[in-house]
Design an enzyme around this catalytic site. Structure first.
Site, PDB file in Angstrom:
ATOM      1  N   LYS A  43       0.737  -1.185   0.131  1.00 50.21           N
ATOM      2  CA  LYS A  43       0.074   0.114  -0.053  1.00 50.21           C
ATOM      3  C   LYS A  43       0.873   1.184   0.001  1.00 50.21           C
ATOM      4  O   LYS A  43       0.527   2.260  -0.034  1.00 50.21           O
ATOM      5  CB  LYS A  43      -0.912  -0.040   1.104  1.00 50.21           C
ATOM      6  CG  LYS A  43      -2.101  -1.058   1.236  1.00 50.21           C
ATOM      7  CD  LYS A  43      -2.775  -0.942  -0.124  1.00 50.21           C
ATOM      8  CE  LYS A  43      -3.941  -1.907   0.090  1.00 50.21           C
ATOM      9  NZ  LYS A  43      -5.139  -1.660  -0.816  1.00 50.21           N
ATOM     10  N   ASP A  44       2.300   1.217   0.338  1.00 45.52           N
ATOM     11  CA  ASP A  44       2.931   2.238   0.062  1.00 45.52           C
ATOM     12  C   ASP A  44       2.888   2.833  -1.303  1.00 45.52           C
ATOM     13  O   ASP A  44       2.798   4.082  -1.501  1.00 45.52           O
ATOM     14  CB  ASP A  44       4.399   1.880   0.308  1.00 45.52           C
ATOM     15  CG  ASP A  44       4.666   1.801   1.915  1.00 45.52           C
ATOM     16  OD1 ASP A  44       3.788   1.731   2.822  1.00 45.52           O
ATOM     17  OD2 ASP A  44       5.861   1.554   2.264  1.00 45.52           O
TER      18      ASP A  44
END
Length: 456
Positions: A43-44
């Site tokens: 999700k970065d």
């Protein structure tokens, strides 16, 4: 290797590992280690893409406030980037999130608003509805809305997909993904449709989620519940292109957690619960094949966010996901067995300061005092209060002077009626085998056993 100038430069370009020790049938199974991103998850990529795009469109200006609904990892990515860029961040998260994630979010400066995880979309306490309403009520706030934000799948279309294809030297027969917001599946499919249309997409879905039903039947009923974090939904995310998925596998919580634990033991990879779901589905797919295929799936996030849950045998037992052989007596109700080293105890000469430190560390309010394997007392917070009475020097005194030496014990063969008589006097049950201490039973322990019997 070059020197990076900002943490965001370290997002992406994660390793691709060929699994060697798990049974993959005739297939080659590759695991993309998204847990190696600086925030610890895939999700970065999404967080960086959504913030950059919001800035480009002028929807985020210096000092602004971002609001989002998240099951954890998107929030961690947003918190990482927001802290670097000076944005305020408010996150609405369901209350099943692991404590490690919450601690991590708060350490990065995010405000965390916990809400119920037992309600569905449309309920005011549902985390997405709550976040949207909060954004409307907060002047100048930007609701980043990963579930409808086109910059979410764009992150995977422009970075994850071409990166993966290059690492695999242009040969990928199947990709196993999960769906939370739908961005990973939607972004990967958009790129592979253009560059490798023969690549098959497989859905890994937690049992209880409606997405596998949608893939197989193009319809769904009511959602159930699951403990895996980050994937599975009770609605169809707009960004997920489920019409391009050819098959789906339903994976139980127990199977997901066990597979993630096996990944750590066999391959040395500490990954989270969603990874366990993806890997379990990938292994089922691989073992079902009759010809060799190259299959890819993801280590979505790091398992260090789940040490208090799926990597904790005691938590698994309390959830009914790890079973001991039944004894048919009171031992079946003991959550933390002394013979397994799980009971937190004190010795008579331990100081009150030591006892308080153990209560804090293990989040308990009482513990037995043992001498030679025999319970000689019980000490709780009230005993400590009475012993210290504002004089801090008394914390150096031994617990033997503060404990209650009148311990009522039950033999392991005692009846449930006798157990309830102990509870009715406001006590916990100290269970023994002759004089040998076996463990404590609390009201919560009994309720957990009853609930787990219902679920099984």
């Amino acid at each position: 290797m070059t020197i990076a100038h900002t943490i965001s430069e370290l997002i992406g370009n994660t390793p691709l590992l060929r699994l060697q020790k798990l049974d993959t049938g005739p297939c080659e199974l590759l695991l993309k280690l998204e847990n190696q991103n600086p925030g610890g998850s895939i999700k970065d990529r999404v967080a960086l893409s959504m913030i950059n795009e919001a800035e480009r469109q002028g929807r985020l200006t210096p000092g602004g406030t971002i609001i989002e609904a998240t099951a954890g990892n998107t929030g961690l990515g947003l918190a990482l980037i927001a802290a670097q860029k000076g944005y305020q961040l408010i996150l609405v998260v369901p209350d099943k999130m692991s404590r490690e994630k919450i601690y991590h979010l708060r350490a990065l400066g995010a405000q965390v608003r916990l809400t119920r995880s037992d309600v569905n979309k449309g309920h005011p306490a549902y985390y997405q509805d709550y976040a949207k309403r909060l954004a409307q009520e907060t002047p100048g706030a930007f609701y980043i809305d990963q579930f409808n934000n086109p910059a979410n799948p764009l992150a995977h279309e422009t970075t994850t997909a071409p990166e993966l294809y290059a690492q695999a030297e242009g040969k990928i027969d199947a990709i196993v993904v999960g769906v939370g917001s739908g961005g990973t599946l939607g972004g990967l499919q958009a790129w592979f449709r253009q560059h490798s249309p023969e690549t098959e997409f497989i859905l890994a879905d937690p049992a209880g989620s409606i997405l596998a039903d949608e893939v197989e039947q193009r319809s769904h009923g009511e959602a159930g519940s699951w403990r895996v974090e980050g994937i599975g939904e009770d609605f169809i995310p707009p960004l997920a292109r489920l019409d391009g998925v050819r098959r789906a596998y339903r994976i139980s919580d127990a199977q997901a957690f066990d597979t993630a634990r096996q990944l750590l033991k066999t391959e040395g990879i500490l990954a989270g619960s969603s990874t366990g779901t993806l890997l379990a589905a990938a292994l089922r797919y691989c073992r079902a094949q009759t010809t060799p295929k190259r299959v890819v799936t993801f280590a979505c996030d790091s398992g260090n966010k789940y040490l208090s849950k799926m990597f904790n045998d005691d938590w698994l037992r309390q959830q009914g996901l790890l079973q001991r052989p039944s004894t048919g007596d009171l031992r079946d109700f003991i959550a933390f067995r002394h013979d397994e080293g799980a009971t937190v105890t004190a010795a008579p000469d331990d100081t009150l300061a030591t006892v308080l430190a153990r209560m804090r560390l293990y989040d308990i309010s009482q513990l037995p005092v043992l001498e030679g394997g025999v319970v000689v007392g019980i000490v709780d917070e009230w005993d400590l209060l009475n012993a210290v009475r504002g004089d801090s020097a008394r914390f150096l005194e031994p617990v033997s002077g503060a404990m209650n030496p009148r311990v009522e014990t039950l033999d392991k063969g005692a009846s449930e009626r006798e157990l309830f008589e102990v509870f009715s006097r406001g006590l916990v049950a100290v269970v023994t085998d002759a004089d040998r201490f076996l463990g404590l039973i609390t009201r919560t322990d009994v309720l957990n056993v009853w609930r787990n019997r219902l679920e099984s």
